[in-house]
Design a protein around this motif. Sequence first.
Motif, short mmCIF file in Angstrom:
data_model
loop_
_atom_site.label_atom_id
_atom_site.label_comp_id
_atom_site.label_asym_id
_atom_site.label_seq_id
_atom_site.Cartn_x
_atom_site.Cartn_y
_atom_site.Cartn_z
N GLY A 11 8.58 -2.41 -74.99
CA GLY A 11 8.03 -3.14 -74.58
C GLY A 11 7.96 -4.25 -73.23
N LYS A 12 7.88 -3.29 -71.95
CA LYS A 12 7.38 -2.97 -70.97
C LYS A 12 6.02 -3.00 -71.01
CE LYS A 12 9.34 -3.84 -66.95
NZ LYS A 12 10.82 -4.84 -66.74
N PRO A 13 5.49 -4.42 -70.52
CA PRO A 13 3.72 -4.22 -70.33
C PRO A 13 3.23 -3.45 -68.62
CG PRO A 13 4.60 -6.55 -69.88
CD PRO A 13 5.55 -5.77 -69.88
N LEU A 14 2.68 -2.70 -68.96
CA LEU A 14 1.72 -1.59 -67.83
C LEU A 14 1.05 -2.27 -67.21
CD1 LEU A 14 1.65 1.35 -66.57
CD2 LEU A 14 0.16 1.65 -67.96
N LEU A 15 1.12 -2.62 -65.74
CA LEU A 15 0.76 -2.90 -64.37
C LEU A 15 -0.05 -1.64 -63.44
CD1 LEU A 15 -1.04 -5.24 -62.70
CD2 LEU A 15 0.69 -5.02 -61.50
N LEU A 16 -1.24 -1.85 -63.98
CA LEU A 16 -2.06 -0.33 -63.52
C LEU A 16 -2.47 -0.70 -62.07
CD1 LEU A 16 -3.06 2.93 -62.88
CD2 LEU A 16 -4.69 1.66 -65.28
N VAL A 17 -2.48 -0.52 -61.28
CA VAL A 17 -2.94 -0.56 -59.48
C VAL A 17 -4.01 0.73 -59.69
CG1 VAL A 17 -2.89 -1.44 -57.67
CG2 VAL A 17 -0.93 -2.07 -58.95
N LEU A 18 -5.42 0.22 -59.49
CA LEU A 18 -5.72 0.98 -58.60
C LEU A 18 -6.44 0.83 -57.35
CD1 LEU A 18 -8.20 1.37 -62.13
CD2 LEU A 18 -6.64 2.95 -61.52
N LEU A 41 6.22 -6.79 -55.15
CA LEU A 41 6.66 -6.07 -56.21
C LEU A 41 8.42 -6.65 -56.86
CD1 LEU A 41 6.77 -2.85 -57.38
CD2 LEU A 41 7.83 -2.39 -54.72
N ASP A 42 9.34 -6.98 -56.19
CA ASP A 42 10.15 -7.83 -56.36
C ASP A 42 10.17 -7.56 -57.85
OD1 ASP A 42 12.06 -5.96 -55.29
OD2 ASP A 42 12.22 -7.61 -53.93
N GLY A 43 9.18 -9.21 -57.63
CA GLY A 43 8.93 -10.02 -59.11
C GLY A 43 8.11 -9.01 -59.67
N LEU A 44 7.00 -8.54 -59.38
CA LEU A 44 6.16 -7.60 -60.47
C LEU A 44 7.30 -6.53 -61.11
CD1 LEU A 44 3.41 -6.24 -57.85
CD2 LEU A 44 3.14 -7.81 -59.63
N LEU A 45 8.01 -6.20 -60.39
CA LEU A 45 8.90 -4.81 -61.18
C LEU A 45 9.72 -5.79 -62.50
CD1 LEU A 45 9.81 -2.39 -58.63
CD2 LEU A 45 8.54 -2.72 -60.31
N TYR A 46 9.97 -7.48 -62.23
CA TYR A 46 10.76 -7.72 -63.19
C TYR A 46 10.08 -8.01 -64.86
CZ TYR A 46 13.28 -11.86 -65.26
OH TYR A 46 13.56 -12.92 -66.18
N ARG A 47 8.70 -8.45 -64.57
CA ARG A 47 8.16 -8.61 -65.76
C ARG A 47 7.27 -7.11 -66.26
NH1 ARG A 47 6.42 -12.99 -67.11
NH2 ARG A 47 5.81 -12.47 -69.53
N ALA A 92 -1.10 -12.68 -62.14
CA ALA A 92 -0.21 -11.60 -62.95
C ALA A 92 0.55 -11.81 -64.09
CB ALA A 92 0.22 -10.78 -62.39
N PHE A 93 1.53 -12.79 -64.04
CA PHE A 93 2.71 -13.87 -65.15
C PHE A 93 1.46 -14.53 -66.16
CE2 PHE A 93 6.44 -13.38 -62.15
CZ PHE A 93 6.33 -11.93 -62.05
N SER A 94 0.53 -14.72 -65.65
CA SER A 94 0.00 -16.78 -65.94
C SER A 94 -1.27 -15.15 -67.24
CB SER A 94 -0.68 -17.24 -65.70
OG SER A 94 -1.59 -16.37 -65.00
N LEU A 95 -1.47 -14.53 -66.76
CA LEU A 95 -2.37 -13.31 -67.98
C LEU A 95 -1.48 -13.31 -69.07
CD1 LEU A 95 -4.97 -12.26 -65.55
CD2 LEU A 95 -5.63 -13.63 -67.29
#
Length: 369
Positions: free
Chosen positions: A193-200, A217-223, A329-332
Amino acid sequence: MNEKRRVIAFTGGGTGGHVFPAFAVWESLKEADREGWLNYVWIGSRDGMEKQLVHARGIDYAEIPSGKFRRYFSLKNLTDIFRIAAGFICSLRILKKRKVSMLFSKGGFVSVPPVIAAHILGIPVISHESDLDPGLATRMNSRFSDLLCLAYEKTARAFSSKRNIVVTGNPVRKEILEGNRETGRRLYDIPEGKPLLLVLGGSLGALQVNELVAGSLDGLLYRFFVIHQMGEQLYHASNRKGYVTVPFLRAELPHLLAAADLVLCRSGAGTLWENGVTASPAILVPLGMGASRGDQLRNAEFFSEAKAALILKGKDGGEPDPSDLLEAAFSLIDDTAKLSSMAASASALCNKDAAETIARLLLSQLEKA
């Protein structure tokens, strides 16, 4: 040696974008060469990143001195002209000694001396340009190439002669197309259930991208669960749960692209095309004019106009900051319809068979030679 055996030379380097697409063509040639009558050699610089990558593929590698062409005044132009001349002489020797029958150029400044040398020796040359906006090396190589392959129809406008131009798309390694979403998630134990953000960050790393991630990072890891390719030179280990850092993604990249719910990346041509053929929605942070010739900006704009990706922009037209990344990122990730639409548009824009098409062109030219 079998009288039918022929040698195809590859040239190009400087970044992964000049190397990995050529590997895709090489793989297609090997598949087509069922009788095993083709040999290969790669002509590259003595200290470029392509050397290690080519050796890892088991391709014979021939070194030449290389220099850079600059459109602006620099004292380095004076010294590099001698390196370029030396590279040309070395290329002549390599092409004659190896009895090369065909040269394929993937661009970068190291490719110019071999292309000119091959033309002088009467060896057929096929060149390929990945970017929407062709670079100086490709513009020079086009004058000495029997065939110029382009990723986009629009790029043909940059060349006065259209007689030797073929629009093929960008070649992508077959392994990129074979990724599996579940395998990608299992590789790093991504929670259900945790979406993956891949950073290249690209093969050499991207400081701006890394700093945007660090600041948000703190905000990204929340989602998100975040996997971050930082680049060999910029890598540092992570001690944060849900945040994996790696210097460079190799065999796991196809599976991670298949697993990614969202990709954050530069807008190099190869990266964009890999996103496209894997239908990966992307937020783009193009390299700006201050650090490049602007090719990534124009690549990004093309994909953005096609609604195949989102360009990360700062407020009031300035540079984006971590808050801009979080907002985008959150809006998408909350708009599944938009993500699906972006993925479909990217997939429609990027064909998957460019490597096979270019391989067929090489073999056809080889038969005529």
